[in-house]
Scaffold this active site. Structure first.
Site, mmCIF file in Angstrom:
data_model
loop_
_atom_site.group_PDB
_atom_site.id
_atom_site.type_symbol
_atom_site.label_atom_id
_atom_site.label_comp_id
_atom_site.label_asym_id
_atom_site.label_seq_id
_atom_site.Cartn_x
_atom_site.Cartn_y
_atom_site.Cartn_z
ATOM 1 N N LYS A 105 -1.804 3.389 -5.760
ATOM 2 C CA LYS A 105 -1.042 4.627 -5.629
ATOM 3 C C LYS A 105 -0.419 4.939 -6.987
ATOM 4 O O LYS A 105 0.405 4.180 -7.499
ATOM 5 C CB LYS A 105 0.055 4.492 -4.575
ATOM 6 C CG LYS A 105 0.900 5.760 -4.463
ATOM 7 C CD LYS A 105 2.196 5.520 -3.709
ATOM 8 C CE LYS A 105 3.135 6.696 -3.909
ATOM 9 N NZ LYS A 105 4.487 6.440 -3.377
ATOM 10 N N GLY A 166 13.513 9.456 -1.280
ATOM 11 C CA GLY A 166 14.759 8.902 -0.773
ATOM 12 C C GLY A 166 15.771 9.915 -0.298
ATOM 13 O O GLY A 166 16.884 9.551 0.084
ATOM 14 N N ALA A 192 7.147 10.997 0.480
ATOM 15 C CA ALA A 192 8.521 11.216 0.018
ATOM 16 C C ALA A 192 9.207 12.349 0.769
ATOM 17 O O ALA A 192 8.609 13.399 1.025
ATOM 18 C CB ALA A 192 8.583 11.487 -1.487
ATOM 19 N N GLY A 193 10.475 12.105 1.116
ATOM 20 C CA GLY A 193 11.305 13.132 1.721
ATOM 21 C C GLY A 193 11.502 12.999 3.214
ATOM 22 O O GLY A 193 12.431 13.582 3.777
ATOM 23 N N ASN A 214 9.151 4.943 3.040
ATOM 24 C CA ASN A 214 9.852 3.678 2.869
ATOM 25 C C ASN A 214 11.327 3.845 3.239
ATOM 26 O O ASN A 214 11.827 3.249 4.186
ATOM 27 C CB ASN A 214 9.697 3.184 1.443
ATOM 28 C CG ASN A 214 10.288 1.799 1.209
ATOM 29 O OD1 ASN A 214 10.306 1.297 0.102
ATOM 30 N ND2 ASN A 214 10.791 1.141 2.233
ATOM 31 N N SER A 215 12.038 4.724 2.516
ATOM 32 C CA SER A 215 13.479 4.866 2.718
ATOM 33 C C SER A 215 13.842 5.252 4.143
ATOM 34 O O SER A 215 14.847 4.782 4.684
ATOM 35 C CB SER A 215 14.047 5.916 1.752
ATOM 36 O OG SER A 215 13.836 5.541 0.421
#
Length: 263
Positions: A105, A166, A192-193, A214-215
């Site tokens: 990635k 995040g 993301a987001g 992830n976050s």
């Protein structure tokens, strides 16, 4: 619910049942990392090579003990890289550590405040990595033109952000994502987001091939439970996309029409 065996998706010639990809950072310890990943049902797990030990530091705990490569597809990422040169070097290190592993990635960041992708450096790195034989999944902005160019140069998947890394803001610009999806020649995954399960479901309802996060899991009050919620959200969103939603109407329509009823 969608039969995941029949509705698999393909990345670099490999078919996967789960359309949820997860990261390994930000958990309180290795045990929580393991439990959350197991609960998510993910088959592809991304690892920040510059921040995680996968064998380069033999005296430290090895993340691969938690996510064994015989069970998961390891997706090395270039998180923390701000130049094309650093990103290429990081991918080559990952290939060496993982015995010739080609799937990576790519993310090249613009600054530490926004973690927004630097698309100029990203394109430079993608060109080098594709020529070097890597299968590149690429984190990028939600610019449809850039997404098209990255696909045309040989990236195996394009991963536009839904919101800043995040941030948990959800999908900030669904209209650009729609354009990217309309033109897609490779899998498009939101990266993301995402903040909660409904964000993941919306991404899938739009037609994305998958979602990487992830976050949203690691920063939840109960990460393992959120991982399970995300698994179900991905399945529900994919099923809704395949089913096709009803048209939006300005006025009400009776669920049980009066035509043909007995008086």
């Amino acid at each position: 619910m969608t039969d995941t065996n029949q509705d698999a998706f393909e990345i670099a010639g490999v078919r996967y049942r789960s359309r949820l990809l997860v990261g390994t950072g930000k958990y309180k310890d290795m045990d929580e990392t393991r439990a959350a990943i197991e609960a998510s049902g993910a088959e592809i797990v991304t690892v920040a090579i510059r921040r995680s030990n996968i064998g380069q530091n033999p005296d430290e705990p090895n993340l691969l003990d938690v996510i064994p490569p015989d069970r998961y597809t390891i997706l090395p990422n270039t998180a923390g890289c701000y130049t094309a040169e650093d990103a290429v070097r990081t991918c080559r290190l990952a290939r060496e550590l993982l015995d010739g592993h080609k799937l990576v990635k790519l993310e090249v960041l613009a600054d530490q405040k926004t973690l927004f992708p630097n698309v100029i450096e990203t394109i430079k790195a993608a060109e080098v990595l594709v020529k070097d034989g890597f299968d590149v999944m690429v984190y990028t902005s939600d610019d449809p033109i850039i997404a098209r160019q990255l696909a045309e140069m040989g990236c195996v998947a394009v991963m536009p952000l839904a919101g800043l890394i995040g941030s948990g803001l959800g999908i900030c610009n669904p209209y650009n994502l729609r354009i990217i999806l309309e033109e897609a020649t490779v899998p498009v995954l939101v990266d993301a987001g995402v903040g909660t399960a409904s964000d993941a479901a919306i991404a899938m309802e739009l037609g994305c091939a998958g979602v990487l996060m992830n976050s949203a899991i690691a920063h939840a009050q109960k990460p393992v439970l959120m991982a399970e919620a995300m698994k179900h959200a991905i399945l529900a969103g994919r099923s809704a996309y395949l089913a096709g939603r009803m048209p939006r109407k300005l006025y009400a329509t009776a669920s049980s029409p009066l035509d043909g009823t007995f008086v």
